[in-house]
Design an enzyme around this catalytic site. Structure first.
Site, PDB file in Angstrom:
ATOM      1  N   ASP A   1       3.480  -4.441  -7.816  1.00 57.45           N
ATOM      2  CA  ASP A   1       3.012  -3.137  -7.345  1.00 57.45           C
ATOM      3  C   ASP A   1       3.702  -1.995  -8.075  1.00 57.45           C
ATOM      4  O   ASP A   1       3.367  -0.825  -7.855  1.00 57.45           O
ATOM      5  CB  ASP A   1       3.212  -2.994  -5.833  1.00 57.45           C
ATOM      6  CG  ASP A   1       4.667  -3.153  -5.416  1.00 57.45           C
ATOM      7  OD1 ASP A   1       5.269  -4.173  -5.781  1.00 57.45           O
ATOM      8  OD2 ASP A   1       5.200  -2.264  -4.731  1.00 57.45           O
ATOM      9  N   ASN A   2       4.653  -2.305  -8.964  1.00 59.81           N
ATOM     10  CA  ASN A   2       5.350  -1.277  -9.743  1.00 59.81           C
ATOM     11  C   ASN A   2       4.948  -1.285 -11.213  1.00 59.81           C
ATOM     12  O   ASN A   2       5.604  -0.653 -12.033  1.00 59.81           O
ATOM     13  CB  ASN A   2       6.866  -1.464  -9.631  1.00 59.81           C
ATOM     14  CG  ASN A   2       7.393  -1.058  -8.275  1.00 59.81           C
ATOM     15  OD1 ASN A   2       6.776  -0.273  -7.568  1.00 59.81           O
ATOM     16  ND2 ASN A   2       8.532  -1.603  -7.893  1.00 59.81           N
TER      17      ASN A   2
ATOM     18  N   GLY B   1       0.836  -1.184   0.000  1.00 56.40           N
ATOM     19  CA  GLY B   1       0.000   0.000   0.000  1.00 56.40           C
ATOM     20  C   GLY B   1       0.876   1.241   0.000  1.00 56.40           C
ATOM     21  O   GLY B   1       2.099   1.167   0.162  1.00 56.40           O
TER      22      GLY B   1
ATOM     23  N   GLY C   1       2.864   3.662   1.313  1.00 51.92           N
ATOM     24  CA  GLY C   1       3.494   3.854   2.617  1.00 51.92           C
ATOM     25  C   GLY C   1       4.226   5.169   2.774  1.00 51.92           C
ATOM     26  O   GLY C   1       4.506   5.596   3.896  1.00 51.92           O
TER      27      GLY C   1
END
Length: 462
Positions: free
Chosen positions: A250-251, A89, A91
């Protein structure tokens, strides 16, 4: 603030609700020194009229822009080096707003270094100034080399001293804002699948298709659109000699844009095993493995869509990656060499011959030198053969390259008259220069090398 006629806010992601993101408060920084402002990118979304005071208010203190709901930390999971992590998430960043650009695209204002969020875990929510400088340079060079990428809209030094275990500390801090077509990651879908929330996946698919891929009519068609976008992205990375470094799920986003740069590198010479991250000890995300890594990530995205689509439709969508990557690779190499399309057979031969010559030349030839020397094909013959790399232009590999190159006609060869080709040396961005640019900032607060580099990068032929 003076809102221009082209400023059009539209907070669609926030409207999805609290299942997708969390309202957060930005950090309060002791200082705000504007170090980078991309006025060209700002103009695309109607923000070019901001004064410096207003700019810092919105991109340093993160006072909401007109019509924006305030910061939202996005929720997502992801595979990190192929190990699933449900504790991710935003951060140290958030979605500061969304607005339409002049091309009819909904753009995100995404931050980095803007403070702790519910997903920070043990992190401090901050960004080093060096990290921000590196992201500006990477985005500028990728754009110059024709790679889909976010743009770094703003970089503000924030006056804190940060401790980092992998670089000299204490080091200076910053907060960055990127302008990107989407921050919906593969991991955004993965989190919802992990939670078993098919209803939320369905809503997210509807959001992605309506906002980014409007011709897609269902989940499988959306997947195919994402597959094609990612094929274009990784083909362009390959032609640019770019190594992302950390191709975790996530990238990677649904629009196929480079964003969230970490330990990136540009190749000094063609080496398929070259890795950007010191911690990538197995070469999982090495230069030569990037296409496979992206395809693996696409398979994970497809798995989240199984409740919404037939298995064969998802397989068919995934199977478009190979042909799309082939065609996009041809287009990318032609673009880098300033050539017109001569058909797929000629294009495939050119790609093979180009990379064969780059492998034969290694670091002595360099990666960027060949594209610089042979831009516009036969129109550069005299220039290339009298330049500093002429010794590499002999032998079987070169003969095959020249034959394939000369089968294409130049595309706007008048670009050879620009500033870029007045120098015998290409405008590259190797790690040694990045470190030298940063050293001038760190040691003497001297930004002249950084500013001059961006100016030179932006002179690249369009």
């Amino acid at each position: 603030m003076p809102v221009s006629a082209s400023y059009r806010p539209d907070s669609r992601f926030a409207a999805l609700g609290d299942e997708y993101s969390d309202a957060v408060e930005p950090a309060a920084f002791p200082q705000h020194i504007l170090r980078w402002r991309d006025q060209r990118a700002a103009a695309q979304v109607g923000l070019d009229g901001l004064t410096e005071t207003e700019w810092i208010a919105h991109f340093g203190r993160f006072e909401p822009l007109p019509g924006q709901p305030g910061p939202r930390a996005m929720r997502y999971h992801g595979h990190q080096f192929r190990h699933y992590n449900p504790d991710l998430g935003d951060g140290r960043g958030f979605l500061a707003g969304q607005l339409w650009d002049g091309q009819g695209r909904l753009m995100d204002l995404g931050t980095k270094g803007s403070g702790r969020t519910p997903w920070s875990r043990d992190g401090d929510g901050r960004l080093t100034l060096k990290g921000g400088v590196r992201e500006v340079l990477a985005a500028e060079m990728l754009a110059a080399r024709g790679v889909p990428t976010c743009r770094i809209l703003s970089l503000i030094e924030t006056g804190e001293q940060l401790a980092r275990g992998d670089e000299p500390s204490p080091t200076r801090s910053s907060v960055m804002v990127r302008l990107s077509h989407s921050h919906v990651r593969f991991g955004t879908f993965q989190r919802l699948a992990f939670l078993g929330r098919t209803d939320l996946i369905e809503r997210l698919v509807a959001h992605v298709t309506a906002t980014y891929h409007p011709t897609a009519t269902d989940a499988a068609a959306m997947l195919e659109a994402v597959v094609r976008a990612q094929a274009r992205l990784v083909a362009r990375w390959t032609a640019a000699g770019f190594v992302h470094g950390v191709l975790n799920t996530d990238n990677l986003n649904v629009t196929g844009e480079s964003f969230d740069y970490g330990p990136w590198r540009f190749l000094p010479g063609l080496d398929p095993g070259f890795t950007a991250a010191y911690f990538d000890t197995t070469g999982l995300y090495s230069f030569g493995c990037q296409a496979e890594a992206v395809f693996w990530a696409l398979r994970q995205l497809a798995a989240t869509l199984r409740p919404l689509a037939e298995e064969q439709a998802l397989v068919d969508a995934l199977n478009t990656f190979g042909p799309a990557y082939d065609l996009e690779g041809q287009a990318a190499v032609r673009a880098r060499l300033g050539l017109a399309d001569a058909g797929s057979l000629a294009g495939r031969t050119l790609v093979d011959a180009t990379f064969a010559l780059l492998i034969a030349g290694g670091q002595a030839l360099g990666f960027e030198g060949l594209f610089h020397d042979w831009f516009a094909g036969e129109a550069s013959l005299d220039r290339a053969m009298s330049g500093p790399r002429a010794a590499h232009y002999a032998g079987d590999a070169f003969d095959a390259f020249r034959e394939a190159l000369f089968a294409h006609t130049p595309d706007r060869p008048e670009r050879l008259n620009g500033t870029t080709f007045a120098s015998a040396q290409p405008e590259d961005l190797l790690i040694e220069e990045v470190e030298a640019i940063w050293a001038a900032v760190a040691d003497a607060d001297d930004w002249s090398a950084f500013e001059a580099k961006v100016t030179r990068i932006r002179r690249a032929p369009d």
